[in-house]
Design an enzyme around this catalytic site. Sequence first.
Site, mmCIF file in Angstrom:
data_model
loop_
_atom_site.group_PDB
_atom_site.id
_atom_site.type_symbol
_atom_site.label_atom_id
_atom_site.label_comp_id
_atom_site.label_asym_id
_atom_site.label_seq_id
_atom_site.Cartn_x
_atom_site.Cartn_y
_atom_site.Cartn_z
ATOM 1 N N ARG A 8 0.854 -1.174 0.000
ATOM 2 C CA ARG A 8 0.000 0.000 0.000
ATOM 3 C C ARG A 8 0.897 1.233 0.000
ATOM 4 O O ARG A 8 2.001 1.223 0.538
ATOM 5 C CB ARG A 8 -0.902 0.040 1.248
ATOM 6 C CG ARG A 8 -2.142 -0.839 1.171
ATOM 7 C CD ARG A 8 -3.156 -0.277 0.170
ATOM 8 N NE ARG A 8 -4.424 -0.994 0.184
ATOM 9 C CZ ARG A 8 -4.717 -2.037 -0.571
ATOM 10 N NH1 ARG A 8 -3.791 -2.519 -1.382
ATOM 11 N NH2 ARG A 8 -5.908 -2.599 -0.521
ATOM 12 N N GLU A 20 -2.239 8.232 -3.700
ATOM 13 C CA GLU A 20 -2.674 7.882 -5.059
ATOM 14 C C GLU A 20 -4.156 8.232 -5.251
ATOM 15 O O GLU A 20 -4.933 8.200 -4.301
ATOM 16 C CB GLU A 20 -2.413 6.397 -5.342
ATOM 17 C CG GLU A 20 -3.150 5.425 -4.440
ATOM 18 C CD GLU A 20 -2.771 3.971 -4.713
ATOM 19 O OE1 GLU A 20 -3.701 3.179 -4.956
ATOM 20 O OE2 GLU A 20 -1.574 3.604 -4.688
ATOM 21 N N HIS A 53 -1.516 0.906 -9.680
ATOM 22 C CA HIS A 53 -2.223 0.017 -8.746
ATOM 23 C C HIS A 53 -3.016 -1.055 -9.505
ATOM 24 O O HIS A 53 -4.236 -1.193 -9.361
ATOM 25 C CB HIS A 53 -3.159 0.823 -7.839
ATOM 26 C CG HIS A 53 -3.451 0.134 -6.539
ATOM 27 N ND1 HIS A 53 -3.656 0.817 -5.361
ATOM 28 C CD2 HIS A 53 -3.585 -1.182 -6.223
ATOM 29 C CE1 HIS A 53 -3.909 -0.039 -4.370
ATOM 30 N NE2 HIS A 53 -3.867 -1.265 -4.886
#
Length: 330
Positions: free
Chosen positions: A241, A270, A288
């Site tokens: 993460r 993000e 991602h």
Amino acid sequence: MSQRPAVLVARAAFPDIVERLRAHFEVEDNPADQIFSKAELSAKLAGKAGAFITGSERIDAELLAAHPQLRAVCNMAVGYNNIDIDACNARGVLATNTPDVLTETTADFGFALMMAAARRVAESEHFLRRGEWTKWAYDMFAGSDVHGATLGILGMGRIGQAVARRGALGFGMKVIYHNRSRLAPELEAPLGARYVSKEELLRECDHLVIVVPYSPASHHAIAAAELALMKPSATLTNIARGGVVDDAALAAALRERRIAAAGLDVFEGEPKVHPDLLSVPNVVLTPHIASATVATRRAMASLAADNLIAALTGGTPPTPINPQVLPLKI
């Protein structure tokens, strides 16, 4: 008036999954895939008994207090740092996630990202596309080997173990790892995996793969001090993460070649990316997408729907995060 529970599908989802939910609930969906602000999400949850969410929706104590009728929040992700589990427990709200179904796909991608960083794939592609390739040279984009190298894994859960299998059994890598607790010997043995301190992990690894869940305790687990322990020839791959790595410190280490390269699929804040990461050449950046195969994303959506249906119709949700709140008071 329908007596069926009302639910929110907070982001765009596979249409057939949404239709499956409509067979059980009054569904408000979001086919335009708008990312709701906190206020917009709260407004959408008015009168809803459940929500099908993703990592972009923050479920916190304030939101739960505003919606006492909310009974279940079902995350289409394995990570759930977007959900305040303590607040859910206090209000008897079930939270679920989607473990297992994305393990192998995410490990595939993490390994691909690590290899791309080690073999300088992005750098060399950009060089070629710019039209700068005019001759062969003995040291042109010479990177580092993956086979036989030392693979360091920070976070040896399901995905970490899957990355370790690929390294040990597919590429003959020596596996070292650090985790909150040591694995059972029967899990370590087939991989030849060795449990080490975090400091030893950083000093010894040729390729570091980060798979630790995000929490306040893991915030900036890899920052300037940790990067300083790594070999100048080492690579870092983050499929965990954003926030586990200090992106500014990493960009500085890459620019100064204090580590050789990095592969990043997740970022602090993000979808914004730290501008310093965009200006260094020796990093592979992806948005991602580690779990992004059609089969895996469908499996994630289906499992989130299974959880929501079971939670609100008296069934047993397959993957509860806080099963102690069951059975729900509907």
